[in-house]
Enzyme design. Sequence first.
Site, PDB file in Angstrom:
ATOM      1  N   CYS A   1       0.831  -1.199   0.000  1.00  0.00           N
ATOM      2  CA  CYS A   1       0.000   0.000   0.000  1.00  0.00           C
ATOM      3  C   CYS A   1       0.866   1.249   0.000  1.00  0.00           C
ATOM      4  O   CYS A   1       2.082   1.196  -0.093  1.00  0.00           O
ATOM      5  CB  CYS A   1      -0.910   0.015   1.223  1.00  0.00           C
ATOM      6  SG  CYS A   1      -1.834  -1.522   1.463  1.00  0.00           S
TER       7      CYS A   1
ATOM      8  N   ILE B   1      13.844 -10.391 -18.628  1.00  0.00           N
ATOM      9  CA  ILE B   1      14.041  -9.375 -19.657  1.00  0.00           C
ATOM     10  C   ILE B   1      15.179  -9.833 -20.564  1.00  0.00           C
ATOM     11  O   ILE B   1      16.228 -10.276 -20.094  1.00  0.00           O
ATOM     12  CB  ILE B   1      14.406  -8.015 -19.037  1.00  0.00           C
ATOM     13  CG1 ILE B   1      13.242  -7.488 -18.184  1.00  0.00           C
ATOM     14  CG2 ILE B   1      14.778  -7.010 -20.098  1.00  0.00           C
ATOM     15  CD1 ILE B   1      11.999  -7.153 -18.953  1.00  0.00           C
TER      16      ILE B   1
END
EC number: 6.3.5.4
Length: 594
Positions: free
Chosen positions: A2, A289
């Site tokens: 959060c 990646i």
Amino acid sequence: MCRIAGIVHRYQTPSEADIMRMRDAMQRGGPDDAGIYVNNTHHMALGHRRLSLLDLSPAGHQPMFSTDGKLVLVFNGEIYNFRELRTTLQTMGYAFHTGTDTEVILYAYQAWGNDCWAKLEGMFALAVVDFNTQNLVLVRDHAGIKPLYYSISDEQLVFASEIRAFKALQPQWPENADWRKYFLLYGHLPEPVTTLTNVIPLAKGSYLTYHWPSATQILQRYHTRYYLYTQYNREAAVAEVRSALTRAVERHLVADAPVGLFLSGGIDSSILTLLAQPVLHHRLKTLSIVFDETAFSEKQYQDIIIQKTGAHHRSFVISQNDFQESLPDILQAMDQPSTDGINSYFISKKAKEYGLTAVLSGIGADELFGGYPSFHRSNMMDAALHTPKWMLALTGLLGKGKFKRFAFLQFKSVLGYYLFNRGFFIPAQVAQLLDCTEKEVIDCIHRFTVPPFTQYLDDGEKVSYAETNWYMQNQLLKDTDYMSMWHSVEVRVPFLDKPLMDLVYGIAPEIRYSRQQSKALLIDAFKDVLPQAIWDRPKQGFVFPFGDWMAQMALHYNDTTLKAMQQQLLRHRLHWSHFWAYFLAGPSVMASAF
């Protein structure tokens, strides 16, 4: 995961508009829910944005209140031992109404007060309002994995998960006049430095108690890492490391939302993937990646682990054009300037595209087990101690290229050695780039007091201290947090699991480190499952072909130094990170982003 924010004022109640501006400046880190709490009697406001991972129902809404209304909590993070704590609290008579770890924190504080922080195992930054004592308590986890910044003046306390929230509250918040000096020296902003005046991070493993009626504050530590060695048997240490990391991975995979792993093909991510497979089975998802530039590819090593685990794997190709098109968004995502983080931006972006809400990362393994080249150069620290300071300083004037970095060794401490390994521009260069005096730059270095005990540590421990408390703390963890949260993805770091860290710091350095083999202890703990092709090869960090990409960037700024640096990039006479550092901190409009 959060984002949190809050304002406590002595004389007037913060407006809903103020707390909502702070909260929503960080909305990318909490897209699933938002809440505020404003108390007119006590002149305070709290804000929260939620990224749901546990108990995805509205029951996890924050701010969260105790049943008697005497406690209010806003929390960012994950508590990995929340189930065990909940069981203990239930035996004490506490009743729970949600499946969240947030509620466990609330009643742990009600049961044990500030003694509860040492019981939490996880990554977290939180604020609890206690109306019984009229205290606001700010707390940060043992390793500083999650960020929490605050500012205290005569009239108010303001806190938030990101620096951008302070600027949202007050767009003209005064800038820290020295941040560029620190940034060009370190390549990041070392705690407690930020780009804003009187805004600092809460120290890891600590809590700040703010008594709002008197506006008094007390900063206390609840977790201190000591160098008290209890394990001198290598065979036993190998078994203990294996057990602790296995348990850490199991705990870090607990979620009610999709979890995956970054798989680079290196030792750390490979071990985590191997440990995750028996837990997730057919749900094991990994991503990586890859580049058109084959020199940067680790695909062959990734394929070994994929075949061994049967993971559902996605490889995402990143090109120079992707970098150029994403550059404005990268700069916007960067909450604080850093010479790293672009790689974290792309891997987090692709994790989100892959449908993942949380991913496991191998951050911390190199620092704990001696994986960096700096560990093999540790004997240079002793040599520097016996070399006159004037001779080392002279290398900054007469040396060329990398030899200039020997000038950092004139600061005869662990910090000087760290800057020798990781520093960017030496003080004379910083002074020239920023048009200030060299003394002003050197004063910035002297403002950092290195704990005296570090001079008595084993060489390996000295390097580990530096890499952990400067590079990992201020660059890797910070960059990973804001780049991942920009894409609403949580990154979990099992190597920084509290029980594992406590175990490792109790292992004697002659067992923990090896000059012959990087991360030998970690490798031996998993040698029976980790393919030799993974651990018996040169280390390759998680790097992109940035040098070539930045050399061809279109520059729209009338900055002769920046253009000259780009020409050096084209001729391979400058590392891309030095160009990027000046690009962010120089007089161009880019610096205004911070």
